[in-house]
Design a protein around this motif. Structure first.
Motif, PDB file in Angstrom:
ATOM      1  N   ARG A 128      53.347 -23.274  -2.681  1.00 23.43           N
ATOM      2  CA  ARG A 128      53.759 -21.875  -2.677  1.00 23.43           C
ATOM      3  C   ARG A 128      55.003 -21.684  -1.812  1.00 23.43           C
ATOM      4  NH1 ARG A 128      50.952 -18.726  -6.476  1.00 23.43           N
ATOM      5  NH2 ARG A 128      48.758 -19.379  -6.527  1.00 23.43           N
ATOM      6  N   ARG A 129      55.782 -20.650  -2.144  1.00 22.18           N
ATOM      7  CA  ARG A 129      56.976 -20.364  -1.350  1.00 22.18           C
ATOM      8  C   ARG A 129      56.615 -19.385  -0.236  1.00 22.18           C
ATOM      9  NH1 ARG A 129      61.785 -21.487  -2.274  1.00 22.18           N
ATOM     10  NH2 ARG A 129      61.454 -21.757  -4.509  1.00 22.18           N
TER      11      ARG A 129
ATOM     12  N   GLN B  35      73.180 -14.861  -4.690  1.00 17.82           N
ATOM     13  CA  GLN B  35      71.893 -14.870  -5.388  1.00 17.82           C
ATOM     14  C   GLN B  35      71.788 -16.062  -6.330  1.00 17.82           C
ATOM     15  OE1 GLN B  35      70.977 -11.056  -7.059  1.00 17.82           O
ATOM     16  NE2 GLN B  35      69.538 -11.908  -8.529  1.00 17.82           N
TER      17      GLN B  35
ATOM     18  N   GLN C 265      61.446 -26.255  -6.337  1.00 19.12           N
ATOM     19  CA  GLN C 265      60.264 -26.243  -7.193  1.00 19.12           C
ATOM     20  C   GLN C 265      60.087 -27.584  -7.894  1.00 19.12           C
ATOM     21  OE1 GLN C 265      60.901 -22.782  -9.665  1.00 19.12           O
ATOM     22  NE2 GLN C 265      59.492 -21.546  -8.436  1.00 19.12           N
TER      23      GLN C 265
ATOM     24  N   LEU D 289      62.890 -10.550  -5.239  1.00 16.76           N
ATOM     25  CA  LEU D 289      62.922 -11.149  -6.574  1.00 16.76           C
ATOM     26  C   LEU D 289      61.563 -11.707  -6.993  1.00 16.76           C
ATOM     27  CD1 LEU D 289      66.351 -13.014  -6.262  1.00 16.76           C
ATOM     28  CD2 LEU D 289      65.887 -10.898  -7.510  1.00 16.76           C
TER      29      LEU D 289
ATOM     30  N   VAL E 282      68.970 -19.037  -6.257  1.00 17.38           N
ATOM     31  CA  VAL E 282      68.100 -19.334  -7.401  1.00 17.38           C
ATOM     32  C   VAL E 282      68.174 -20.814  -7.754  1.00 17.38           C
ATOM     33  CG1 VAL E 282      67.743 -18.918  -9.856  1.00 17.38           C
ATOM     34  CG2 VAL E 282      68.143 -16.991  -8.317  1.00 17.38           C
TER      35      VAL E 282
ATOM     36  N   ASP F 150      55.847 -16.104  -2.311  1.00 18.56           N
ATOM     37  CA  ASP F 150      54.425 -15.806  -2.470  1.00 18.56           C
ATOM     38  C   ASP F 150      53.841 -15.216  -1.187  1.00 18.56           C
ATOM     39  OD1 ASP F 150      54.034 -16.973  -5.151  1.00 18.56           O
ATOM     40  OD2 ASP F 150      54.584 -18.831  -4.140  1.00 18.56           O
TER      41      ASP F 150
ATOM     42  N   ALA G 148      64.289 -13.458  -1.594  1.00 13.31           N
ATOM     43  CA  ALA G 148      63.130 -14.163  -2.146  1.00 13.31           C
ATOM     44  C   ALA G 148      61.951 -13.220  -2.310  1.00 13.31           C
ATOM     45  CB  ALA G 148      62.751 -15.334  -1.241  1.00 13.31           C
TER      46      ALA G 148
ATOM     47  N   GLN H 246      51.307 -11.215  -4.157  1.00 11.65           N
ATOM     48  CA  GLN H 246      51.969 -11.687  -2.942  1.00 11.65           C
ATOM     49  C   GLN H 246      51.171 -11.240  -1.713  1.00 11.65           C
ATOM     50  OE1 GLN H 246      55.530  -9.553  -4.327  1.00 11.65           O
ATOM     51  NE2 GLN H 246      56.728 -11.364  -3.749  1.00 11.65           N
TER      52      GLN H 246
ATOM     53  N   GLU I  11      60.104 -14.256  -5.728  1.00 14.84           N
ATOM     54  CA  GLU I  11      60.062 -15.708  -5.559  1.00 14.84           C
ATOM     55  C   GLU I  11      59.152 -16.111  -4.391  1.00 14.84           C
ATOM     56  OE1 GLU I  11      61.452 -18.156  -7.242  1.00 14.84           O
ATOM     57  OE2 GLU I  11      62.551 -16.963  -8.706  1.00 14.84           O
TER      58      GLU I  11
ATOM     59  N   TRP J 176      66.221 -22.726  -5.100  1.00 13.93           N
ATOM     60  CA  TRP J 176      64.786 -22.561  -5.293  1.00 13.93           C
ATOM     61  C   TRP J 176      64.290 -23.410  -6.464  1.00 13.93           C
ATOM     62  CZ3 TRP J 176      65.411 -16.564  -5.004  1.00 13.93           C
ATOM     63  CH2 TRP J 176      65.611 -16.196  -3.673  1.00 13.93           C
ATOM     64  N   ALA J 177      65.116 -23.492  -7.526  1.00 14.09           N
ATOM     65  CA  ALA J 177      64.725 -24.302  -8.684  1.00 14.09           C
ATOM     66  C   ALA J 177      64.610 -25.773  -8.298  1.00 14.09           C
ATOM     67  CB  ALA J 177      65.732 -24.112  -9.812  1.00 14.09           C
TER      68      ALA J 177
END
Length: 702
Positions: free
Chosen positions: A229-230, A123, A134, A252, A127, A256, A249, A204, A254, A130-131
């Motif tokens: 968007r994810r 996890q 972004q 959590l 994260v 969309d 994702a 979502q 994360e 993903w950061a």
């Protein structure tokens, strides 16, 4: 451990074990329902989900001192949302499966292998990734970067559909919305705009598609529209690591947008605001093994549960959905016009009865494609346009046959023929997978002259190459698209104009936006007209409408687009409705027949299936089950029909027998099934040699 708390935990147990309820464990710390834990079960440690207390009816009779302790909890992971637990609980009860079996089977398999520290590390890596993504996305959105894809202008019907969607969103309990749009009418744009609205509210979106091969193109549309968007996909073609990553994702918050096949209906989405079910009529939404759930129906229930809008999109809605729209339970919104004003293709029927049949047998007719159809194909070639020839049977021929002794290429393990695949020179059973090289002579009499009977896409491709010399012909079916990336490569060739004639099964009839195709030919679709399955005409009409929808999607070419259907029954009412693109008329006739016969949606069905190496054992189990059902249903509200062999009676050496259960009341049928289940578990133990049994609620095929 006197201060320990007793918690109900569901674990994955097979149906025949009878362990359908939650099991009690002790925990030193309070854990919320939905928490993932590892617990001892026998000599193993397995994944479990903390459930509500009410799930163990015998809880008060349990000696707390005898309970085992929870092994570990996944502390860094939020619990599964309450709405997710409620959905799983409903599906378990409705489809008559153990709550643990259902709830655990829809989680990523990789979760079973991880302990709490392992999941925490996975996890944390996700994260961080993903950061980084972004940060890249933010940089990509600077002013000097090209703007995102421009949104097309909406047609009047699309604007009206979105107005209905907005009104439904404002209601405290939105009704499902049936988006009844002809092929090419812009249903996907309505999905995109609806998703845009809920994403703007911080919610979502969940988008379901019937098959994996439709996922990439729709995923590309959504990714292009929502670059910041994810978006994650959920389907069986993902690697175990990808499935876990995408599931996390979603859980959590994360992700969309989640886009996937039927399994995605169980995506854990804490901020869900919209569910879209594209091609809602498609039978692929019904799971055919394990918990036999309908993702379409569960999507509707989930929308009701979470008080959010559900859009069901189709050019040919299922008769159940259509009936609910007629009753006003669903809000029906039409999209009757193609985008750009293009006309629907002209449907023409060719009566195959006028062609010569030297032997009097349909399968031996020397001409695969009628002269008028071949002429239409040649005209498209001359104009540089593409054609699609559709035959829903893969392989070269359904069976090899010896004319001297009558031998046919049956499967030794199934009550089915092995299909002749000419390029591989194999006979392969499409049920159990058993494959052998084609024999040089008849195995029974030694005759060297064994020949194929019937035709499949491989043979059709060969005959088209002979009839259309110089044409670039490609085939797409489950055989030609087995390798990784093969399907995408073939589709790319079609879109790029590198193919003149595309031959394929139903894989190529659904959802694909082929802009250059102006002619569709349907070969030998008649078998479904007289099938024993009452749903066969509905499936055939939907398939032919979908196939026809591949023609004329470019507005400029729409006026000269057409569909040829080669049929031995041109006067059949189904084809009359198809010629007019009149789904409403077809649905009305089918619903009238269903009502007169007492079939769904005017009644409710379940199948009890039993399998054994000896059909007598499976039949005896079903007969005993029928007797038990009679004892439980003293009022006679449910009809139990005698056991019969399945349509394919034997697969991989296992005999399959089934028994139909019918009631005019869904509630009474469900009550019987729930009371029946414990009896069936007991009967299974009494019938030695029974391989497996299962209840199929709302079966799609009988």
């Amino acid at each position: 451990m006197t201060s320990a708390q007793r918690l109900a935990v569901v674990v994955e147990t097979p149906q025949h074990s009878g362990l359908g309820a939650a099991l009690d464990y002790l925990s030193e710390h309070p854990l919320a329902p939905g928490s993932l834990v590892r617990v001892p079960l026998g000599r193993r440690e397995v994944l479990g989900i903390v459930w509500n207390r009410g799930h163990n009816a015998d809880a008060e009779l349990i000696d707390v001192a005898a309970l085992r302790a929870i092994g570990a909890a996944f502390d860094g992971l939020p619990p599964l949302p309450p709405a997710w637990l409620a959905l799983a609980e409903f599906a378990s009860a409705y489809y008559q499966r153990g709550i643990g079996e259902l709830a655990l089977s829809v989680l990523p398999p990789e979760l079973r292998k991880l302990d709490a520290p392992g999941l925490a590390k996975r996890q944390a890596r996700l994260v961080k990734r993903w950061a980084r993504e972004q940060t890249k996305d933010a940089a990509a959105q600077q002013p000097d970067v090209p703007p995102p894809v421009e949104r097309p202008a909406l047609a009047d019907e699309q604007q009206a559909a979105l107005a209905v969607f907005d009104a439904l969103r404002a209601e405290p309990q939105p009704a499902p919305m049936l988006l009844h749009g002809v092929t090419g009418s812009g249903k996907t744009e309505v999905y995109l705009r609806a998703a845009e609205r809920v994403l703007a509210d911080g919610r979502q979106a969940l988008v379901l598609v019937p098959e994996i091969n439709l996922t990439p193109q729709l995923e590309a549309r959504f990714a292009a529209r929502f670059p910041g968007r994810r978006l994650v996909a959920m389907h069986s073609a993902l690697t175990p690591a990808q499935r876990l990553s995408h599931w996390l994702a979603a859980l959590l918050g994360e992700a969309d947008i989640v886009l996937g096949t039927r399994l995605a209906v169980f995506a854990p989405l804490p901020r869900l605001g919209l569910i879209v079910v594209d091609e809602e009529h498609d039978p692929s939404y019904k799971q055919q093994e394990g918990a036999r759930y309908s993702a379409r129906d569960l999507a509707v229930y989930r929308g009701h549960l979470e008080r959010l809008p559900v859009i069901l999109g189709s050019a040919t809605p299922s008769l159940e959905t259509w009936q609910r729209a007629l009753q006003g339970r669903y809000r029906s919104v039409p999209l009757a016009l193609r985008i750009g004003g293009g006309a629907l293709p002209r449907v023409r029927l060719f009566d195959m009865g006028v062609l010569p049949r030297p032997s009097g047998k349909v399968d031996e007719a020397p001409i695969v494609l009628a002269p008028l159809v071949l002429q239409s194909l040649r005209e498209r070639l001359e104009r540089g346009e593409q054609s699609l020839v559709f035959l829903n049977r893969r392989g070269y021929a359904p069976v090899l046959h010896c004319a001297d002794c009558g031998w046919k290429s049956g499967c030794p393990h199934c009550s089915a023929w092995r299909v002749f695949h000419k390029r591989e020179r194999t006979l392969r059973c499409h049920h159990c997978g058993f494959s052998e090289r084609v024999p040089r002579a008849c195995p029974d009499c030694g005759n060297l002259d064994i020949a194929p009977i019937g035709r499949g896409t491989e043979k059709l491709e060969e005959q088209l190459a002979e009839a259309l010399p110089g044409a670039r012909i490609a085939r797409i079916d489950a055989d030609s698209a087995r390798g990784k990336g093969q399907l995408e490569s073939r589709l790319a060739e079609v879109h790029a104009g590198e193919v003149d004639v595309l031959v394929g099964t139903q894989m190529v009839t659904k959802g694909h936006d082929f802009r250059r195709i102006t002619l569709v030919v349907a070969v030998s679709p008649d078998a479904a007209l007289f099938a024993s399955d009452f749903r066969a005409p509905e499936r055939l009409f939907a398939l032919l409408m979908q196939a026809a929808g591949r023609a004329g999607r470019d507005a400029e070419a729409a006026a000269r687009s057409e569909v040829w259907v080669q049929t031995w029954h041109p006067q059949h009412p189904l084809y009359a409705a198809l010629k007019r693109h009149d789904f409403a008329a077809f649905a009305a006739s089918q619903l009238a027949e269903r009502e007169a016969a007492g079939l769904p949606p005017f009644s409710h069905l379940a199948l009890l299936r039993a399998e054994a190496r000896d059909a007598a054992i499976a039949t005896a189990f079903l007969q005993a089950a029928a007797a038990a059902a009679g004892e439980l249903d003293a009022a006679g509200a449910v009809t139990v029909y005698p056991p019969v062999p399945a349509s394919v009676a034997k697969v991989a050496g296992i005999e399959r027998v089934q028994m139909l259960v019918e009631s005019a009341s869904r509630a009474r049928l469900q009550r019987l099934l729930a009371d029946w289940l414990p009896r069936l578990h007991a009967l299974r133990a009494a019938h030695k040699g029974l391989a497996r049994w299962a209840i199929d609620v709302d079966p799609l095929a009988i």
